[in-house]
Each structure stands twice: as structure tokens, then as C-alpha cells.
Design a protein around this motif. Structure first.
Motif, short mmCIF file in Angstrom:
data_model
loop_
_atom_site.label_atom_id
_atom_site.label_comp_id
_atom_site.label_asym_id
_atom_site.label_seq_id
_atom_site.Cartn_x
_atom_site.Cartn_y
_atom_site.Cartn_z
N PHE A 2 0.66 3.11 0.18
CA PHE A 2 0.94 2.38 -1.14
C PHE A 2 0.59 2.57 -2.25
N GLU A 3 0.62 1.76 -2.95
CA GLU A 3 -0.04 1.61 -4.11
C GLU A 3 0.13 -0.16 -5.08
N GLY A 4 -1.20 -0.67 -4.44
CA GLY A 4 -0.08 -2.06 -5.07
C GLY A 4 -0.62 -2.81 -4.04
N VAL A 5 0.39 -4.30 -3.95
CA VAL A 5 -0.37 -5.15 -2.54
C VAL A 5 0.74 -5.50 -1.69
N PHE A 6 0.28 -5.60 -0.84
CA PHE A 6 1.19 -5.59 0.44
C PHE A 6 0.51 -7.26 1.59
N ARG A 52 1.77 -25.76 7.59
CA ARG A 52 3.54 -24.63 7.02
C ARG A 52 3.29 -23.84 6.33
N LEU A 53 2.34 -22.82 6.43
CA LEU A 53 2.21 -22.10 4.96
C LEU A 53 1.06 -21.21 5.93
N MET A 54 0.54 -20.24 5.68
CA MET A 54 -0.68 -18.39 5.26
C MET A 54 0.03 -18.16 5.23
N VAL A 55 -0.74 -17.62 3.90
CA VAL A 55 -0.74 -16.21 3.60
C VAL A 55 -1.58 -15.28 3.10
N VAL A 56 -2.08 -14.28 2.99
CA VAL A 56 -2.79 -12.88 3.22
C VAL A 56 -2.08 -11.76 2.61
N ASP A 57 -2.70 -11.65 1.40
CA ASP A 57 -2.25 -9.88 0.81
C ASP A 57 -3.37 -9.28 0.28
#
Length: 298
Positions: free
Chosen positions: A62-66, A77-82
């Protein structure tokens, strides 16, 4: 390991039709977590998620964000990694500080920490508004077990995963994480029964070997990635490809935040004003941006 050595290393087991990814992180974790003041328990879980995100993202073209996200009804409540296709990583978490403080740092199962919820990953391409997304309920006692569940439920390639992290002290000054993923590639058409049996045996053997990998092996800077992989998988012939360096990097900017604010109504902007200014803090890097409301209102 310093930040220059933070990487994803692709490899292939040529006798067993298996591909894999080895991730080792230190400097990028230090930089990410230094921007926050998370408790050790949250740090540990986020370290693992960052390592897993880096490994998973490298399995896709891909060329963008995962993005890998976990949402639950527990203390965290929430964990986010990009991560971008260029290797820039950022991460954040939301949690109930009082509830987290009541959990022992040694809590191994994710259920007391995350509760009931889901795991989702999203791929957004730079040149398209389309996105690919997969969602699965949190099933398993660890993050790696949750990902195993995802691959089983989504009919993806058979996958084996291990991940380790170690906050070396209770501050955010030094952190280590590593992940090792293997995937069984589809067999070619026209295979004989013997060839299929050999591939089955090779996959089961590789899974068994993966299960023997220890935190000391994966996290130790004294053992090179080549030596580690050879120690584990020498029997099936290892082909190692060029590694991809990783770095902590947030994508926020004042221009982007301003564009976002301009999508709000005049009434909403008025409600954001405090002391004749509007302040917005990036949740990923804690950078604060200040704006003149009159400019936003045009």
C-alpha cells in the motif's frame, strides 16, 4: 538497539513456502511514549501493539496509512497505532487512570485491561478514497491471540505470531518491543500428495519453532536479526530481504488542524473559544496548536 536500528525485516523460508516479518523497536517507542505520561501497564500494551502494527502493515502492499485499533469497555478504552508506507509510526491510548492504577503491572491477560470489544485494521491509500477494513471481536488472552483469531475468522493465510515488550523501568525513557510473524503461502497447483504433506509438515514445524522464541532472544541487542532467524529456522533455508527502517513520526500540522476546524459551523467554533483563542492538542504527539477565532470565522 537505537532508533536507527528500528526496523521490519522481511524473510522467507524457502523449503517450507513460508514468509515472515521480524520487528525490533526501541528508539521509536521511546520517542512515542515520551510524548505521553502513560502508566507502565498502558505503555507495555501499547509497545506490543506498535510492534504488531509494524509487522502486519509490512504484509500488505500500500501507499498510504495502515491503522490498527483496539476499542473495549475496560479500563483501557482505546489504543490506536498507525504507520505510513514510509515507516512513520505514531500511537496513543485512552484509559481510565483510576481503574488502570488498580490493576497489577504484572496483569498478563488483556481482558481485565481492555474488557469486551473489537480489533480493527484499516488501510487507506493515498490516491483513493477507498479503504480496506477488517474487524474482529477481541478473542484470546493476549494481543497475539486476538490477531490469530482475526486471521482465522477472515479466511486469511494461516499465520503464527509472537510479540514481546519490556519497559526497562517505570518511566518512558527506555522501551523495547519485538514481534515475529510467519505466514503460510498458498500452495501451487498440480502439487503431488507428497509435496503437500511436506509443506504441511514444514508449516507445523515452523509453528512449533516459533513457539520456542523467547523474549530474551527477540529483545536482546546482542543477537543480530540474521543470527536470530538462523538460530530459529536454519532447517528450512532462510532468505532475508532488505529491512525497512521505522521512526516515530506524527503527521499533524497547524495547516491540517486549521483545515479541520474550518469544517465546523460558526456556532461550534464559538463554543471552542477560551480566553479569546482556540487551542487544539494532537492526541498522538501532544503538540498544541493555537488559532485566532476571527481568522477561522472568516
Amino acid at each position: 538497539m537505537d532508533q536507527k536500528s528500528d526496523f521490519v525485516l522481511p524473510f522467507q523460508l524457502e523449503k517450507a513456502s513460508i514468509r515472515g516479518r521480524l520487528v525490533r523497536l526501541k528508539g521509536s517507542l521511546r520517542d512515542i511514549l515520551a510524548r505521553h505520561n502513560y502508566p507502565p501497564l498502558v505503555n507495555r500494551l501499547l509497545e506490543e501493539l506498535v510492534a504488531l502494527t509494524a509487522a502486519l502493515a509490512n504484509l500488505f502492499k500500500f501507499e498510504g496509512v495502515f491503522t490498527l485499533q483496539i476499542k473495549g469497555d475496560g479500563p483501557v478504552r482505546l489504543m490506536v497505532v498507525d504507520i505510513t508506507h514510509e515507516g512513520g509510526i505514531r500511537a496513543c491510548a485512552r484509559f481510565d487512570e483510576e481503574a488502570v492504577s488498580k490493576l497489577p503491572i504484572s496483569t498478563a491477560s488483556i481482558h481485565p485491561i481492555l474488557g469486551t470489544g473489537y480489533l480493527a485494521f484499516t488501510i487507506v491509500q493515498n490516491d483513493s478514497e477507498d479503504r480496506y477494513q477488517g474487524i474482529v471481536e477481541l478473542e484470546g488472552a493476549t494481543l497475539s491471540e486476538c490477531l490469530h483469531h482475526f486471521f482465522r475468522q477472515s479466511d486469511q493465510l494461516e499465520t503464527g505470531i509472537v510479540v514481546f515488550s519490556r519497559a526497562e523501568n517505570t518511566t518512558t525513557t527506555d522501551h523495547l518491543a519485538a514481534a515475529l510473524i510467519i505466514q503460510r503461502m498458498p500452495g501451487t497447483t498440480g502439487q503431488s500428495f507428497e509435496e503437500i504433506e511436506m509443506e504441511n509438515d514444514g508449516w507445523l514445524r515452523s509453528l512449533s519453532i516459533l513457539g520456542t522464541a523467547t523474549a530474551t532472544e527477540l529483545l536482546s541487542g546482542d543477537l543480530s536479526e540474521q543470527d536470530l532467524l538462523f538460530r530459529l529456522f536454519w532447517e528450512d533455508g532462510i532468505r532475508i530481504f532488505e529491512n525497512r527502517h521505522l521512526i516515530a513520526k506524527c503527521r499533524c500540522s497547524k495547516e491540517r488542524v486549521e483545515e479541520m476546524l474550518k469544517t465546523f459551523s460558526a456556532e461550534d467554533i464559538q463554543e471552542m473559544i477560551e480566553d479569546e483563542a482556540i487551542s487544539v492538542t494532537c492526541e498522538f504527539c501532544n503538540q498544541e496548536y493555537n488559532f485566532d477565532p476571527q481568522i477561522l470565522l472568516g
